[in-house]
Structures are given as structure tokens and as C-alpha cells.
Scaffold this motif. Structure first.
Motif, PDB file in Angstrom:
ATOM      1  N   THR A   1       0.839  -1.068   0.005  1.00  0.00           N
ATOM      2  CA  THR A   1      -0.036  -0.031  -0.013  1.00  0.00           C
ATOM      3  C   THR A   1       0.902   1.226  -0.007  1.00  0.00           C
ATOM      4  OG1 THR A   1      -1.745  -1.232   1.128  1.00  0.00           O
ATOM      5  CG2 THR A   1      -1.725   1.171   1.291  1.00  0.00           C
TER       6      THR A   1
ATOM      7  N   ARG B   1       2.525   2.083  -3.371  1.00  0.00           N
ATOM      8  CA  ARG B   1       1.556   2.489  -4.211  1.00  0.00           C
ATOM      9  C   ARG B   1       1.119   4.086  -4.429  1.00  0.00           C
ATOM     10  NH1 ARG B   1      -1.162  -2.752  -3.930  1.00  0.00           N
ATOM     11  NH2 ARG B   1      -2.723  -1.932  -2.188  1.00  0.00           N
ATOM     12  N   LYS B   2       1.225   4.346  -2.970  1.00  0.00           N
ATOM     13  CA  LYS B   2       0.734   5.790  -2.700  1.00  0.00           C
ATOM     14  C   LYS B   2       1.917   6.340  -1.715  1.00  0.00           C
ATOM     15  CE  LYS B   2      -2.627   9.177  -2.161  1.00  0.00           C
ATOM     16  NZ  LYS B   2      -3.449   9.596  -3.346  1.00  0.00           N
TER      17      LYS B   2
ATOM     18  N   LYS C   1       3.815  11.607  -9.754  1.00  0.00           N
ATOM     19  CA  LYS C   1       3.221  10.991 -10.874  1.00  0.00           C
ATOM     20  C   LYS C   1       3.585   9.808 -11.472  1.00  0.00           C
ATOM     21  CE  LYS C   1       2.575  15.849 -12.889  1.00  0.00           C
ATOM     22  NZ  LYS C   1       3.288  16.755 -13.694  1.00  0.00           N
ATOM     23  N   LYS C   2       5.030   9.410 -11.061  1.00  0.00           N
ATOM     24  CA  LYS C   2       5.382   8.055 -11.571  1.00  0.00           C
ATOM     25  C   LYS C   2       5.977   7.146 -10.329  1.00  0.00           C
ATOM     26  CE  LYS C   2       7.681  10.091 -15.691  1.00  0.00           C
ATOM     27  NZ  LYS C   2       9.120  10.257 -16.397  1.00  0.00           N
ATOM     28  N   PHE C   3       5.107   7.256  -9.413  1.00  0.00           N
ATOM     29  CA  PHE C   3       5.217   6.480  -8.242  1.00  0.00           C
ATOM     30  C   PHE C   3       5.124   5.087  -8.544  1.00  0.00           C
ATOM     31  CE2 PHE C   3       5.330   4.964  -3.611  1.00  0.00           C
ATOM     32  CZ  PHE C   3       6.367   5.908  -3.431  1.00  0.00           C
ATOM     33  N   SER C   4       4.217   4.698  -9.394  1.00  0.00           N
ATOM     34  CA  SER C   4       3.739   3.502  -9.823  1.00  0.00           C
ATOM     35  C   SER C   4       5.062   2.545 -10.183  1.00  0.00           C
ATOM     36  CB  SER C   4       2.835   3.284 -10.793  1.00  0.00           C
ATOM     37  OG  SER C   4       2.916   3.873 -11.996  1.00  0.00           O
ATOM     38  N   GLU C   5       6.276   3.349 -10.721  1.00  0.00           N
ATOM     39  CA  GLU C   5       7.289   2.664 -11.270  1.00  0.00           C
ATOM     40  C   GLU C   5       8.412   2.624 -10.306  1.00  0.00           C
ATOM     41  OE1 GLU C   5       8.876   5.556 -14.404  1.00  0.00           O
ATOM     42  OE2 GLU C   5       6.909   5.558 -15.248  1.00  0.00           O
TER      43      GLU C   5
ATOM     44  N   GLN D   1       9.843   0.507  -7.820  1.00  0.00           N
ATOM     45  CA  GLN D   1       9.520  -1.087  -7.282  1.00  0.00           C
ATOM     46  C   GLN D   1      10.017  -1.242  -5.541  1.00  0.00           C
ATOM     47  OE1 GLN D   1       8.341  -3.057  -9.469  1.00  0.00           O
ATOM     48  NE2 GLN D   1       8.189  -1.348 -10.895  1.00  0.00           N
TER      49      GLN D   1
END
Lengths: 198, 118
Positions: A8, A11-12, A52-56, A58
């Protein structure tokens, strides 16, 4: 922390975690660009990009390491942009060689190129620990014309090859060599003056 | 760095008489052959970024053999280059350097705006 909690978090990002990295990012940016306003803006851009790119992200590296990677790219973009679109009139136009006065008409030294630099004979690892040494280097770097400063930082701090600097800044490889030569000589003279007077 | 004139506090090269004698005797010929201290310094800088071409390498080593002042200058140039790069990288370790409060507030607001409501 459980795996699900960890995921979690990945993701954020939280505002507190991101802003907590701001000082370290600022310290990274400050010596690489001229002026604290530019460093502050780059830190802000970095954190906004990170959101903006936090999903990248890992989570394989620490958050600070990932953010520093983003900041480094932002700095490279900034230096290239400065080189292509200087905000101030060029103070180092290519036709004037600021090192010409170092030599006589036959190309021999007019003044010693090494006086004042005796401290460089010390162990470099010890030397760089001294705050006054780092301050003198920073002072002299900040006094370099913007173009010379950018090229020097790209080469000596970021480790870019000269052809890479040439491609990204639109300067020919021969001109990059000339600019680097001038930057090194002006930096040397400034440090000589600083340390001779110390 | 606006003035290109070297600082007056810096003295002429060590053994200035000997250096100047050689410069006076060999200067015009060195200039003709591209072997001056000025040429050498340019090549010494280029050598940090790329391998020298055959002719450049010959001129570089020939001058290096002849000129003690340039040999010492080259050594200092290498040390200085290394020191400058390392000093800038190490500035990141100075934990007393902090983002100004006003900038921190501005950045926090902007990032919060980007994050949006929970």
C-alpha cells in the motif's frame, strides 16, 4: 510492516515521506546548479515527478536513491537547457580566450601556474573532507561563466563524455574541449588566488 | 571570473631566470612547432577527455620532457580536477545545508496538490 501494508505504501507515497527527502535532494542539487532558486525548483519538480511516476518505484532501492535518480536527470536537463538557452547574456563568448593573458606572445607562462596549489599534494581523500577546501572550490565554480560551469559539471561531476555533452548541448566536440580547457584553467587561477591570499 | 588577468599575488614560475632563458631561446621555435606551454596545457586538458592523436601525443610528450613548470602544472591540474569533482559530490554530505523554510512550504503545498485528497 506486513507485505500488504508495504505494498500500500508503495502504491501511494505520503507527503511526509517525500518532503522528508527534500533536504537531501536540495544538498545534491545546490552545488550542481548556480543559485539556490534553481536548486529549489529542481527539488520541487523532482517530487512532483515522483508523485506522478510512483507506480514505477519498485521498492528495490531506497526512496531517497530513487528520488536522487530523478533529480539527476532533471539537473542534466537543466544544464543542457542553460547551455542552449542562457538566461543571461553570455559572459564567455567563444571568440575571447579568457586564458590568453596567462601566457606571453611566445606561449610561455607569464606567472606560475602552480603557486598556491601546494595543498593539492596532500592526500585527496583527506583534503576533500575539509569544509574550507570544498567552500573554496564551490566559490570558484560559482564564479565561472555559466557555460563553462555547466560543461565542467557535466563532465567532472556527472561524468558525461565530451561527445555526449556536445550532442545534448548543441556544441561541437571541439568547442566542448575548448570550454573544458578554459573552465579548468579559470578554476585553477581562482583557487590559486584564493589560497595564495589565505 | 570576469577579469582574465591572473592575480598579481601569484609569482612568476619557480627558477624564473632559467625558465625565461629557455623560453626566450626556444620560444619562437616551440611556437612554430606547436610546442609551447600554452599548447601543452591545452593538450594536457584534452588528454583528460580523449586519447591524443599521434602528432598531438608526440608534441605533448616532447614538451613534457623539456618543461619542468608544465610537468608540475599538469600534475596539479589532475589533482585539482579530481578534487573539484569530489568536493561538489561531497557537498551533499553537509547535513547543515537545508532547504529554506519558505521553499519547503512551497514545495510541500505543490506536492500535496499533486497527491490530491486521500
Amino acid at each position: 510492516m506486513t507485505d500488504s501494508a508495504s505494498m500500500t505504501e508503495l502504491r501511494k507515497p505520503t507527503l511526509a515521506k517525500l518532503v522528508a527527502e527534500a533536504d537531501a535532494l536540495y544538498r545534491y542539487a545546490l552545488p550542481r546548479v548556480r543559485g539556490h532558486h534553481a536548486a529549489e525548483d529542481l527539488v520541487q519538480e523532482t517530487l512532483v515527478t515522483a508523485v506522478k511516476k510512483f507506480s514505477e518505484f519498485q521498492g528495490r532501492a531506497a526512496l531517497g536513491t530513487w528520488l536522487t535518480g530523478i533529480l539527476r536527470n532533471k539537473i542534466l536537463e537543466y544544464l543542457r537547457h542553460q547551455q542552449r538557452h542562457p538566461s543571461a547574456p553570455a559572459d564567455d563568448d567563444g571568440d575571447t580566450d579568457p586564458t590568453a593573458a596567462f601566457y606571453n606572445d611566445d606561449g610561455a607562462w607569464r606567472l606560475s601556474p602552480t603557486a598556491g596549489l601546494e595543498c593539492l599534494a596532500e592526500d585527496p581523500a583527506q583534503l576533500v573532507q575539509r569544509a574550507e577546501i570544498r567552500a573554496a572550490v564551490q566559490h570558484c565554480l560559482d564564479r565561472l561563466p555559466l557555460t563553462l560551469r555547466s560543461v565542467f559539471v557535466l563532465r567532472e561531476v556527472e561524468g558525461c563524455a565530451t561527445d555526449e555533452i556536445g550532442r545534448s548541448t548543441g556544441v561541437g566536440p571541439g568547442s566542448v574541449a575548448v570550454l573544458l580547457h578554459r573552465a579548468r584553467q579559470l578554476l585553477r587561477t581562482c583557487l590559486q588566488k584564493t589560497w595564495v591570499n589565505a | 571570473m570576469n577579469s582574465p588577468t591572473p592575480p598579481p599575488e601569484i609569482q612568476p614560475p619557480a627558477s624564473p631566470r632559467l625558465y625565461r632563458l629557455f623560453a626566450a631561446l626556444l620560444g619562437p621555435m616551440e611556437k612554430l612547432l606547436g610546442l609551447t606551454c600554452r599548447d601543452f596545457t591545452r593538450l594536457a586538458s584534452a588528454r583528460l577527455d580523449r586519447p591524443l592523436a599521434g602528432g598531438e601525443r608526440r608534441r605533448y610528450f616532447l614538451h613534457r620532457l623539456m618543461c619542468d613548470v608544465c610537468r608540475r602544472q599538469e600534475k596539479r591540474l589532475l589533482q585539482l580536477n579530481h578534487l573539484a569533482g569530489e568536493a561538489i559530490r561531497r557537498t551533499g554530505d553537509d547535513t547543515h545545508v537545508k532547504l529554506p523554510d519558505a521553499a519547503r512550504d512551497r514545495i510541500r503545498d505543490r506536492v500535496a496538490q499533486e497527491l490530491g485528497p486521500d
